[in-house]
Design an enzyme around this catalytic site. Sequence first.
Site, short mmCIF file in Angstrom:
data_model
loop_
_atom_site.label_atom_id
_atom_site.label_comp_id
_atom_site.label_asym_id
_atom_site.label_seq_id
_atom_site.Cartn_x
_atom_site.Cartn_y
_atom_site.Cartn_z
CD1 TRP A 17 0.37 -0.33 3.33
CD2 TRP A 17 -0.64 1.65 3.15
NE1 TRP A 17 0.68 0.39 4.44
CE2 TRP A 17 0.06 1.61 4.37
CE3 TRP A 17 -1.36 2.80 2.82
CZ2 TRP A 17 0.04 2.68 5.27
CZ3 TRP A 17 -1.38 3.86 3.72
CH2 TRP A 17 -0.68 3.79 4.92
CG ASP A 42 4.29 -6.53 4.55
OD1 ASP A 42 3.13 -6.97 4.71
OD2 ASP A 42 4.72 -5.51 5.12
CG ASP A 86 -4.54 -3.37 10.29
OD1 ASP A 86 -5.68 -2.88 10.24
OD2 ASP A 86 -3.63 -2.95 11.02
#
Lengths: 180, 391, 174
Positions: free
Chosen positions: A109, A128, A157
Amino acid sequence: MAKGLQFMDRFFERMSRRTAQQVSRRHFVSGLGAAMVGATFLPVLPVSRKAQAAEDPAAAWAKQVEAQTKDPRACNYWRYCSSDGYLCSCCGGGPATCPPGSVPSPTSWVGSCLNPDDGKTYLIAYRDCCGKDSCPKCACLGSAGEKPAYIPQLNNDIIWCFGASSMIYHCSSAAIVGQI
Amino acid sequence: MKRTLTSVAFAAACLAAAPVVLADELKDLPASAKPLGGEQHNLATLSKPYPKRVYVLEPIFPVFVAGKIWVINGEKQDIEAVMSAGYAPNFAIAPDHSQLYVFDTYWSKGFRGTRSDMATFYDPLNLTIGADVDLPKGRFLVVPKKQNAEVTPDGRYLLSYNLAPATTVSVVDTKERKYKGDVEIPGCGLIFPSAGNRFSSVCSDGTLATATFDANIKATITRSSKFFDPDGDPVLEHVGIDKKKGMVYFVSYEGNIFPVDISKEKPAFQPKWSLLTDEDKAESWYPGGWQLIALHRATQKLYVLMHKGPKWTHKQAGEEVWVFDAKTKKRIDRIKLKEHAISITVSQDAEPYLFTQTEKPSLITYNLKDGSEVGEVEFGISPYLLYVDGD
Amino acid sequence: MASFALAIAFVPTSALAQTPTVSPESVPDVLVRERGTWLPKVAPVEEDYSRNCQGCHGHEGHSVQEVPRLQGRAGWFTHTSAGRAYLVQVPNVLQSSLPDERLAAMLNWLLTQFSGEQLKPGFEPYTAAEVHALRAQRIESVIARRREVVDGLVRAGVIPDAAALAFSLEPGRY
């Protein structure tokens, strides 16, 4: 497991003293973040940085945590205004480098943070590193401009490992996309 | 050796009530295997469901590949059992208490290999696994949130959210123990079940989508108009909910409550109201945490985790729990927490307890009659979600 | 690793010469200076793409197998009115917080940037009014609608077969 706990105790104590914020195991309380989520433009040349700080949560976060541009292993490194998870910097990688044996995810994101030293805002891709289990060091949590997961493009999240060799989360990175 | 002793002890226990009786079958065993006298091993089971049992779902962030669900006796302040779970798991309780459901993701070689997603069916008392049902479309991998996995009010279907990147809800028939299909909910997330074949979801443009599906999981979707502002004041993902009545209380970043009645096919939106007085706003109070809000159904009281912080600190742990009357929309109590907490829930009985998951971590329980502390149980590394029988 | 380096230098391939960049010396960041990374100066329309789309669709309009590829493909959809509508009505576009004017500008940018060669000859850029009207109609099943639109493109002779616009609808189970 117990060793990990002891480490985390000491780590969070240090962070607590440094920032005088309540710190949790998983979440580092960063404070604020960018409110600009596509609805309005950030002013290119703020008249007064102080005035901007009052309105712009990314600037307020940077002020509150005393953001710095030199140490990517600390939660108050300027790029982490909306980072959620363990820092790749503490695990053999860096904000734009995945540690050995992990896999950079092509998806992420995109948020934005204010650089405290030049007063400019930069787009940050919170990608990530994936493919093996957590590297449990340097847990940080920022929520700058972060929205619930029903707006996935703005949520931190989510395990942003789509496209990596596996969806197992290893650590969090923060690569600069560009300067606004 | 220990294992042999235990299995032999089981055999012995099964054979006779008296603990020290050597049956014929045991005579052929070598002497070392013969059970010693004294205690035989027995196996505990959970007692029947009661309102103050708390299930605590723990994604273990340092070892995220494995999760746990702790079963806590909220009355005795004790650990009753611990369940194992997979990656970023989720959990649901059958409305009639006949099953516990764990939503799991595993890889064939631990952290790599072939991925499997499944809904695992547990007996609620002896915690044995009755079945696991494959979820062929996968499931949403995220820091666990309650409303990503649900069960319909009649207990018939499990609903599991997926984002891959199309947003859908996988449907599992609990009677047939089979995956039945996926319902597309374009641009939406979270699951609020309202009928045996219906649920609502929150959408990125501030609307509420309602999906009604048939036995073949063919669905029709209707949309409400915008009921909240996703830019300035989005609703958070944990809610106060009365599944029996079909009422959902959303709480937003700015401390507004959005009550939505989903009991009929067309959701009805009640006017929003603020948790904050002008004084509260001046003091910079905000709702925050993870599972930050709970509804006590019988008394229609809302409990919200609150902290002092500017906006955009919506995940910051709460220092207080504020109690509101959902009918009068007035605050009736403030509970100062001994330890800051990220998640709360309340038991649904007449003399409820407030359960708070603290950052320590520990579960601290308060008696809502007078706000006194009932106890503190320490367990886990990163427990996150709280469930009670009667949720 | 290579894709990571590319992702950092967000430089649209077709506008390489024109994209303003920022030199590493001017960016106060320890790593930017260490690595000598040139960063692009992001224009408003690029910022809109970055925040709303880039995370999944990639900075060059292509990413993982489950995410529809924009690079070299999105332009085909402009050949039919159904396809043109579809580009606005996919949920993440329709439900975006961008107002109509900015959404139109971003779509036009995206199409020329990533798929200029596939555009309908004489392509008329989206207007705010058109985007506004299209956003009033939601798609209930995106999977079904996309199939219809793609079949329409095949019938109209825009693409040879549906495979030309295929992508994996199954989640990647790695």
